[in-house]
Design a protein around this motif. Structure first.
Motif, PDB file in Angstrom:
ATOM      1  N   LEU A  27       0.813  -1.202   0.000  1.00 48.23           N
ATOM      2  CA  LEU A  27       0.000   0.000   0.000  1.00 48.23           C
ATOM      3  C   LEU A  27       0.854   1.263   0.000  1.00 48.23           C
ATOM      4  CD1 LEU A  27      -2.910  -1.024   2.349  1.00 48.23           C
ATOM      5  CD2 LEU A  27      -2.764  -1.095  -0.134  1.00 48.23           C
ATOM      6  N   ARG A  45      -2.037   9.095   7.535  1.00 48.24           N
ATOM      7  CA  ARG A  45      -3.467   9.391   7.436  1.00 48.24           C
ATOM      8  C   ARG A  45      -4.097   8.685   6.246  1.00 48.24           C
ATOM      9  NH1 ARG A  45      -1.808  14.363   9.410  1.00 48.24           N
ATOM     10  NH2 ARG A  45      -1.269  15.060   7.311  1.00 48.24           N
ATOM     11  N   LYS A  46      -3.391   8.701   5.114  1.00 46.03           N
ATOM     12  CA  LYS A  46      -3.947   8.094   3.911  1.00 46.03           C
ATOM     13  C   LYS A  46      -4.207   6.611   4.091  1.00 46.03           C
ATOM     14  CE  LYS A  46      -2.305  11.133   0.280  1.00 46.03           C
ATOM     15  NZ  LYS A  46      -3.655  11.701   0.094  1.00 46.03           N
ATOM     16  N   GLY A  48      -4.270   4.867   7.048  1.00 47.29           N
ATOM     17  CA  GLY A  48      -4.871   4.395   8.290  1.00 47.29           C
ATOM     18  C   GLY A  48      -3.983   3.375   8.978  1.00 47.29           C
ATOM     19  N   LEU A 105     -12.667  -8.362  -8.067  1.00 47.57           N
ATOM     20  CA  LEU A 105     -13.214  -8.429  -6.724  1.00 47.57           C
ATOM     21  C   LEU A 105     -14.625  -9.005  -6.744  1.00 47.57           C
ATOM     22  CD1 LEU A 105     -12.569  -5.435  -4.341  1.00 47.57           C
ATOM     23  CD2 LEU A 105     -13.937  -7.432  -3.775  1.00 47.57           C
TER      24      LEU A 105
ATOM     25  N   MET B   1     -10.208   1.894  11.620  1.00 49.69           N
ATOM     26  CA  MET B   1      -8.855   2.145  11.103  1.00 49.69           C
ATOM     27  C   MET B   1      -8.877   2.334   9.591  1.00 49.69           C
ATOM     28  SD  MET B   1      -7.943   0.554  14.108  1.00 49.69           S
ATOM     29  CE  MET B   1      -8.709   2.033  14.704  1.00 49.69           C
ATOM     30  N   LEU B   2      -9.321   1.300   8.924  1.00 50.55           N
ATOM     31  CA  LEU B   2      -9.380   1.380   7.462  1.00 50.55           C
ATOM     32  C   LEU B   2     -10.737   1.893   7.005  1.00 50.55           C
ATOM     33  CD1 LEU B   2      -7.489  -1.820   6.274  1.00 50.55           C
ATOM     34  CD2 LEU B   2      -6.852   0.549   5.963  1.00 50.55           C
ATOM     35  N   PRO B   5     -10.007   5.957   5.083  1.00 53.35           N
ATOM     36  CA  PRO B   5      -8.726   6.343   4.520  1.00 53.35           C
ATOM     37  C   PRO B   5      -8.939   7.279   3.331  1.00 53.35           C
ATOM     38  CG  PRO B   5      -9.275   4.076   3.928  1.00 53.35           C
ATOM     39  CD  PRO B   5     -10.505   4.726   4.472  1.00 53.35           C
ATOM     40  N   GLN B   6      -7.919   8.042   3.030  1.00 59.34           N
ATOM     41  CA  GLN B   6      -8.029   8.953   1.894  1.00 59.34           C
ATOM     42  C   GLN B   6      -7.735   8.234   0.593  1.00 59.34           C
ATOM     43  OE1 GLN B   6      -9.623  11.119   3.060  1.00 59.34           O
ATOM     44  NE2 GLN B   6      -8.484  12.954   3.642  1.00 59.34           N
ATOM     45  N   CYS B   7      -6.917   7.210   0.656  1.00 60.43           N
ATOM     46  CA  CYS B   7      -6.595   6.448  -0.543  1.00 60.43           C
ATOM     47  C   CYS B   7      -7.813   5.608  -0.909  1.00 60.43           C
ATOM     48  CB  CYS B   7      -5.404   5.547  -0.297  1.00 60.43           C
ATOM     49  SG  CYS B   7      -4.864   4.607  -1.721  1.00 60.43           S
ATOM     50  N   PRO B   8      -8.506   6.002  -1.989  1.00 60.96           N
ATOM     51  CA  PRO B   8      -9.840   5.470  -2.274  1.00 60.96           C
ATOM     52  C   PRO B   8      -9.937   3.951  -2.306  1.00 60.96           C
ATOM     53  CG  PRO B   8      -8.859   6.527  -4.200  1.00 60.96           C
ATOM     54  CD  PRO B   8      -7.986   6.847  -3.049  1.00 60.96           C
ATOM     55  N   ASP B   9      -9.172   3.316  -3.185  1.00 62.17           N
ATOM     56  CA  ASP B   9      -9.352   1.875  -3.306  1.00 62.17           C
ATOM     57  C   ASP B   9      -8.242   1.079  -2.650  1.00 62.17           C
ATOM     58  OD1 ASP B   9      -9.492   2.936  -6.607  1.00 62.17           O
ATOM     59  OD2 ASP B   9      -7.656   2.838  -5.439  1.00 62.17           O
ATOM     60  N   CYS B  10      -7.451   1.788  -1.845  1.00 65.00           N
ATOM     61  CA  CYS B  10      -6.367   1.091  -1.159  1.00 65.00           C
ATOM     62  C   CYS B  10      -6.893  -0.047  -0.299  1.00 65.00           C
ATOM     63  CB  CYS B  10      -5.565   2.052  -0.291  1.00 65.00           C
ATOM     64  SG  CYS B  10      -4.112   2.726  -1.137  1.00 65.00           S
ATOM     65  N   ARG B  12      -9.611  -1.615  -0.653  1.00 63.83           N
ATOM     66  CA  ARG B  12     -10.219  -2.673  -1.453  1.00 63.83           C
ATOM     67  C   ARG B  12      -9.131  -3.576  -2.016  1.00 63.83           C
ATOM     68  NH1 ARG B  12     -14.192  -1.549  -5.745  1.00 63.83           N
ATOM     69  NH2 ARG B  12     -15.360  -3.263  -4.834  1.00 63.83           N
ATOM     70  N   ILE B  13      -8.079  -2.959  -2.556  1.00 63.85           N
ATOM     71  CA  ILE B  13      -6.947  -3.749  -3.018  1.00 63.85           C
ATOM     72  C   ILE B  13      -6.424  -4.591  -1.869  1.00 63.85           C
ATOM     73  CG2 ILE B  13      -4.564  -3.634  -3.825  1.00 63.85           C
ATOM     74  CD1 ILE B  13      -5.248  -1.156  -5.372  1.00 63.85           C
ATOM     75  N   ASN B  14      -6.226  -3.921  -0.756  1.00 61.41           N
ATOM     76  CA  ASN B  14      -5.747  -4.607   0.437  1.00 61.41           C
ATOM     77  C   ASN B  14      -6.645  -5.775   0.789  1.00 61.41           C
ATOM     78  OD1 ASN B  14      -4.290  -5.148   2.740  1.00 61.41           O
ATOM     79  ND2 ASN B  14      -5.492  -3.737   3.987  1.00 61.41           N
ATOM     80  N   ASP B  15      -7.911  -5.562   0.586  1.00 58.09           N
ATOM     81  CA  ASP B  15      -8.896  -6.589   0.889  1.00 58.09           C
ATOM     82  C   ASP B  15      -8.651  -7.853   0.072  1.00 58.09           C
ATOM     83  OD1 ASP B  15     -11.034  -7.249   2.454  1.00 58.09           O
ATOM     84  OD2 ASP B  15     -12.483  -6.852   0.867  1.00 58.09           O
ATOM     85  N   VAL B  16      -8.528  -7.674  -1.237  1.00 54.04           N
ATOM     86  CA  VAL B  16      -8.293  -8.829  -2.103  1.00 54.04           C
ATOM     87  C   VAL B  16      -6.954  -9.471  -1.796  1.00 54.04           C
ATOM     88  CG1 VAL B  16      -8.018  -9.609  -4.471  1.00 54.04           C
ATOM     89  CG2 VAL B  16      -9.692  -7.862  -3.941  1.00 54.04           C
ATOM     90  N   LEU B  17      -5.941  -8.624  -1.629  1.00 55.17           N
ATOM     91  CA  LEU B  17      -4.611  -9.175  -1.409  1.00 55.17           C
ATOM     92  C   LEU B  17      -4.516  -9.925  -0.094  1.00 55.17           C
ATOM     93  CD1 LEU B  17      -2.224  -6.466  -2.808  1.00 55.17           C
ATOM     94  CD2 LEU B  17      -3.199  -8.473  -3.891  1.00 55.17           C
TER      95      LEU B  17
END
Lengths: 122, 122
Positions: A27, A45-46, A48, A105, B1-2, B5-10, B12-17
């Motif tokens: 990330l 912040r970005k 989390g 997804l 926590m998540l 976040p400001q990173c929009p799909d971070c 979601r990516i994290n989710d799949v990974l």
DNA sequence: CGGTATCCTTACGGATACTG
DNA sequence: CAGTATCCGTAAGGATACCG
């Protein structure tokens, strides 16, 4: 355990991925790629992420030559992180993986739903 | 926590990974891609994985629709695993990442050496 | 602001034993 | 052979507090 596997370079791939392929490293690299340059608390912040994990992750990425750290001794201090050429190169296959993840997804969720439904009616 | 976040799909990516991106899942997919079809104990021997983790990993991959399981009720029983089309598709970006890892292992090790050397002489 | 140090809880994952 | 169940040690990682 991994001393004598039949899969020749599996443990080498695994080796690299266990270094730079963990949850937060991925990330951080993606975020730095998108925003080019970020300060410590901006990243925090970005993503989390906890302060501790961000510190550890950045140190690891810097150690592996993927991220460069620039310290500005102002008051208050200011530290900026950006990707090195190696980090930028790493981002390429990584973003491919990220895009795949986003695109599929739904398919994965659907498969999960089907699996759970089938398992549910016992 | 998540949650914010400001990173929009971070996340979601994290989710799949976090689902299919763990240590053993990656190695199972790579192995299945290379050998096309493998039995439980073949995978176990090839990867040097424990029985428990292989079982959990395969179940997860099957649940996510990446691996298909075929049970032959012979004696002794025989179970074969292979990649689904989705699993095959997942292997593409994954192998790109694997190749990058192998090609840049030296660069990373070199960066590490430099970093450690610089930190070592305090 | 950008960290490090400490504590503490959880969850990953191996070893072992048992079942169909 | 192909798992499941149990036990248990380790390590990942959050919360908090403090330092330069």
């Amino acid at each position: 355990m991994l001393d004598s596997p039949q899969c020749p370079d599996c443990h080498r791939i695994n080796d690299v991925l266990s270094r730079v392929g963990d949850r937060w490293s991925v990330l951080v690299v993606i975020s730095l790629s998108r925003y080019h340059i970020l300060r410590f608390n901006e990243l925090k912040r970005k993503l989390g992420i906890s302060q501790r994990m961000l510190s550890l992750t950045l140190k690891g990425l810097e150690r592996d030559g993927l991220v460069s750290r620039t310290y500005h001794p102002t008051i208050p201090p200011k530290v900026e992180y950006t990707l090195t050429p190696l980090g930028l190169a790493f981002h390429e296959p990584l973003s491919a993986l990220g895009h795949w993840a986003l695109q599929n997804l739904d398919a994965i969720d659907a498969a999960r739903g089907g699996y759970d439904a089938a398992a549910g009616k016992r």
